[in-house]
Design a protein around this motif. Structure first.
Motif, PDB file in Angstrom:
ATOM      1  N   TYR A   1      42.440  53.400  50.643  1.00 52.08           N
ATOM      2  CA  TYR A   1      43.579  54.086  50.033  1.00 52.08           C
ATOM      3  C   TYR A   1      43.603  53.886  48.523  1.00 52.08           C
ATOM      4  N   ARG A   2      44.019  54.925  47.822  1.00 47.85           N
ATOM      5  CA  ARG A   2      44.047  54.875  46.367  1.00 47.85           C
ATOM      6  C   ARG A   2      45.046  53.846  45.848  1.00 47.85           C
ATOM      7  N   ASP A   3      46.209  53.746  46.476  1.00 47.99           N
ATOM      8  CA  ASP A   3      47.205  52.796  45.983  1.00 47.99           C
ATOM      9  C   ASP A   3      46.718  51.353  46.106  1.00 47.99           C
ATOM     10  N   ASP A   4      45.948  51.055  47.169  1.00 47.87           N
ATOM     11  CA  ASP A   4      45.339  49.721  47.292  1.00 47.87           C
ATOM     12  C   ASP A   4      44.372  49.466  46.138  1.00 47.87           C
ATOM     13  N   ALA A   5      43.540  50.476  45.862  1.00 44.04           N
ATOM     14  CA  ALA A   5      42.543  50.340  44.793  1.00 44.04           C
ATOM     15  C   ALA A   5      43.207  50.145  43.436  1.00 44.04           C
ATOM     16  N   GLU A   6      44.243  50.925  43.158  1.00 40.06           N
ATOM     17  CA  GLU A   6      44.928  50.829  41.864  1.00 40.06           C
ATOM     18  C   GLU A   6      45.642  49.489  41.714  1.00 40.06           C
ATOM     19  N   LYS A   7      46.231  49.017  42.805  1.00 36.46           N
ATOM     20  CA  LYS A   7      46.924  47.720  42.762  1.00 36.46           C
ATOM     21  C   LYS A   7      45.926  46.592  42.510  1.00 36.46           C
ATOM     22  N   PHE A   8      44.777  46.646  43.180  1.00 34.80           N
ATOM     23  CA  PHE A   8      43.735  45.635  42.960  1.00 34.80           C
ATOM     24  C   PHE A   8      43.236  45.681  41.518  1.00 34.80           C
ATOM     25  N   TYR A   9      42.969  46.867  41.012  1.00 39.51           N
ATOM     26  CA  TYR A   9      42.447  47.035  39.649  1.00 39.51           C
ATOM     27  C   TYR A   9      43.421  46.443  38.631  1.00 39.51           C
ATOM     28  N   GLU A  10      44.696  46.694  38.819  1.00 38.68           N
ATOM     29  CA  GLU A  10      45.718  46.169  37.907  1.00 38.68           C
ATOM     30  C   GLU A  10      45.749  44.645  37.917  1.00 38.68           C
ATOM     31  N   HIS A  11      45.724  44.061  39.111  1.00 38.99           N
ATOM     32  CA  HIS A  11      45.746  42.587  39.215  1.00 38.99           C
ATOM     33  C   HIS A  11      44.426  41.978  38.743  1.00 38.99           C
ATOM     34  N   LEU A  12      43.326  42.699  38.963  1.00 37.43           N
ATOM     35  CA  LEU A  12      42.014  42.205  38.555  1.00 37.43           C
ATOM     36  C   LEU A  12      41.947  42.012  37.044  1.00 37.43           C
ATOM     37  N   ILE A  13      42.450  42.973  36.293  1.00 34.87           N
ATOM     38  CA  ILE A  13      42.431  42.874  34.834  1.00 34.87           C
ATOM     39  C   ILE A  13      43.190  41.628  34.371  1.00 34.87           C
ATOM     40  N   LYS A  14      44.353  41.379  34.969  1.00 39.86           N
ATOM     41  CA  LYS A  14      45.160  40.209  34.606  1.00 39.86           C
ATOM     42  C   LYS A  14      44.449  38.913  34.992  1.00 39.86           C
ATOM     43  N   ARG A  15      43.832  38.909  36.168  1.00 36.16           N
ATOM     44  CA  ARG A  15      43.157  37.687  36.628  1.00 36.16           C
ATOM     45  C   ARG A  15      41.951  37.374  35.741  1.00 36.16           C
ATOM     46  N   MET A  16      41.183  38.379  35.409  1.00 39.01           N
ATOM     47  CA  MET A  16      40.043  38.164  34.524  1.00 39.01           C
ATOM     48  C   MET A  16      40.504  37.577  33.190  1.00 39.01           C
ATOM     49  N   ARG A  17      41.562  38.122  32.648  1.00 43.14           N
ATOM     50  CA  ARG A  17      42.086  37.634  31.369  1.00 43.14           C
ATOM     51  C   ARG A  17      42.510  36.168  31.485  1.00 43.14           C
ATOM     52  N   HIS A  18      43.101  35.797  32.610  1.00 44.53           N
ATOM     53  CA  HIS A  18      43.558  34.422  32.815  1.00 44.53           C
ATOM     54  C   HIS A  18      42.393  33.437  32.751  1.00 44.53           C
ATOM     55  N   PHE A  19      41.210  33.882  33.202  1.00 40.38           N
ATOM     56  CA  PHE A  19      40.038  32.995  33.216  1.00 40.38           C
ATOM     57  C   PHE A  19      39.096  33.258  32.042  1.00 40.38           C
ATOM     58  N   GLY A  20      39.602  33.911  31.003  1.00 42.81           N
ATOM     59  CA  GLY A  20      38.829  34.097  29.773  1.00 42.81           C
ATOM     60  C   GLY A  20      37.844  35.241  29.796  1.00 42.81           C
ATOM     61  N   LEU A  21      37.984  36.149  30.758  1.00 41.31           N
ATOM     62  CA  LEU A  21      37.049  37.254  30.907  1.00 41.31           C
ATOM     63  C   LEU A  21      37.748  38.600  30.718  1.00 41.31           C
ATOM     64  N   SER A  22      36.962  39.646  30.567  1.00 35.09           N
ATOM     65  CA  SER A  22      37.518  40.997  30.482  1.00 35.09           C
ATOM     66  C   SER A  22      36.504  41.974  31.055  1.00 35.09           C
TER      67      SER A  22
END
Length: 431
Positions: A258-279
């Motif tokens: 589902y698209r909403d699952d993908a978009e929700k993951f993508y949004e959280h992924l960006i934040k998580r990467m930033r938290h660990f010094g990545l982008s």
């Protein structure tokens, strides 16, 4: 030594919560000697200029001194020599070349880290692991795309991944399983050893140098905690439909129903990467509609379905002989162009050498190319590369002197005596 490492691996597998507090003693003379035997003596040398052969001429004495330094906690790795390697996009990738003795210590650390952490890695992680390969990652992805209810694909790449690994997080992740102060000290010193470029020393405040023997396992540990464990334990259970992940080093693909699952993951992924010094690399990371329904919808709109690139292959929607949906792959355009330019320049440089020598070198390149890119559905890709080599060789053989060396007929007769390796599919994506 292999028996002891196997025992550690077994303990780690059978006791998921076990933390190892005393394994630094494994880095002894016996282990370092085994590491020496494994090392490739043809690799570039570090800032001290010492080769494997030179180190091995007085191996017993050198290892005794090294072990004594390790026991006294006096061992400090030398800075790595930095060189720049061209990338497909015109940029460069920094490569760190370490001194031979430091490579021995890194190899020992790598074996210990692998013994402890390998049993905890998920099957979704394919890169730099024993018994895993790029083709296994492609097979796994193919199953996710063809057999599961995938309708959306997030193709992502982390920007300068190895250069931005946070040292504090690396230590925290390793300490989740290893709290031996001797091991942790060696890893800290290795990470902080610094870089020497044009006789100028630079401290390394972040990253794990590409070229370090330890970098692949450190990268896998980092990705395990930052992405794979999080996806499996925290993301997937809360998705509305199917989701899947395949990871190779810093390159990964996530599939969703589902698209909403993908978009929700993508949004959280960006934040998580930033938290660990990545982008994420914005140009290389995108969410697309992909799968049997994407192909159907594109046909209705008289459009082409989106494609994505993973591990050097462009993945696209197609059909099999029965008319059913299939994912197919072809050599990615940038990879094909880069390799074609490299071979063209190589033939240019070698054109004055004897023909058998040129053909022998080209066949090594061709067979290596076929072994990687010769997979199901990519016959046209490897054939195109063969014909590029075929034409380039004819062109440069005829520029060895003012007078042409070969007509087309003469060239083809020569190739009957010294043939170029023919395209061949070596890998089935379905086995």
């Amino acid at each position: 030594m292999g028996t002891k490492l196997a025992r550690i691996s077994q303990l780690s597998r059978e006791n998921p919560d076990m933390v190892f507090t005393s394994i630094g003693h494994l880095i002894n003379k016996e282990m370092l000697k085994e590491c020496h035997e494994k090392m490739d003596g043809k690799k570039a040398v570090g800032i001290d200029g010492v080769t494997k052969d030179e180190y091995g001429r007085n191996l017993e004495r050198n290892l005794d001194v090294l072990v004594e330094k390790l026991k006294k906690k006096a061992y400090k790795p030398k800075p790595a020599r930095k060189v720049e390697i061209p990338k497909d996009n015109g940029k460069t990738r920094p490569l760190s070349i370490y001194c031979y003795e430091d490579k021995l210590v890194q190899e020992a650390l790598k074996e210990i880290l692998e013994a402890v952490f390998e049993p905890h890695f998920y099957d979704e992680m394919m890169g730099f692991r024993p018994g895993r390969s790029c083709h296994m990652a492609l097979r796994q992805l193919n199953g996710m795309l063809e057999r599961e209810r995938t309708s959306y694909v997030l193709d992502a790449d982390i920007a300068s991944f190895f250069n931005h690994l946070n040292h504090d997080w690396i230590i925290k992740f390793i300490e989740s399983k290893i709290k031996d102060p001797n091991i942790i000290r060696l890893i800290r010193r290795m990470l902080k050893a610094g870089i020497m470029e044009d006789y100028v020393y630079t401290e390394t405040e972040e990253g794990s140098g590409q070229g370090s023997v330890c970098s692949p396992i450190i990268a896998n540990i980092y990705m395990h905690y930052v992405l794979v464990w999080w996806f499996k334990e925290a993301v997937a259970p809360h998705m509305r439909g199917y989701c899947g992940l395949v990871v190779y080093a810093d390159d990964f693909v996530a599939c969703f129903q589902y698209r909403d699952d993908a978009e929700k993951f993508y949004e959280h992924l960006i934040k998580r990467m930033r938290h660990f010094g990545l982008s994420l690399e914005e140009e290389k990371s995108r969410l697309i509609k992909f799968g049997r329904f994407a192909q159907r919808d594109a046909r209705l709109k008289e459009e082409k379905a989106d494609t994505f690139v993973f591990l050097g292959f462009t993945h696209y929607c197609s059909t099999g002989r029965s008319g059913k949906f299939r994912v197919k792959r072809k050599t990615a355009g940038k990879k094909f162009s880069k390799k074609s330019r490299e071979v063209y320049q190589l033939i240019k440089l070698m054109r004055t050498r004897p023909v058998p020598e040129i053909i022998r070198k080209l066949n090594q390149i061709l067979v290596g190319y076929y072994h990687y890119y010769g997979i199901t559905d990519n016959s046209s890709g490897i054939s195109a590369f063969y014909h590029h080599v075929y034409r380039s060789l004819f062109y440069w053989l005829n520029r060895r002197s003012q007078k042409k060396s070969y007509t087309w007929e003469g060239y083809q007769e020569m190739l009957k005596v010294y043939p170029l390796a023919q395209p061949k599919i070596y890998v089935s994506i379905y086995t």
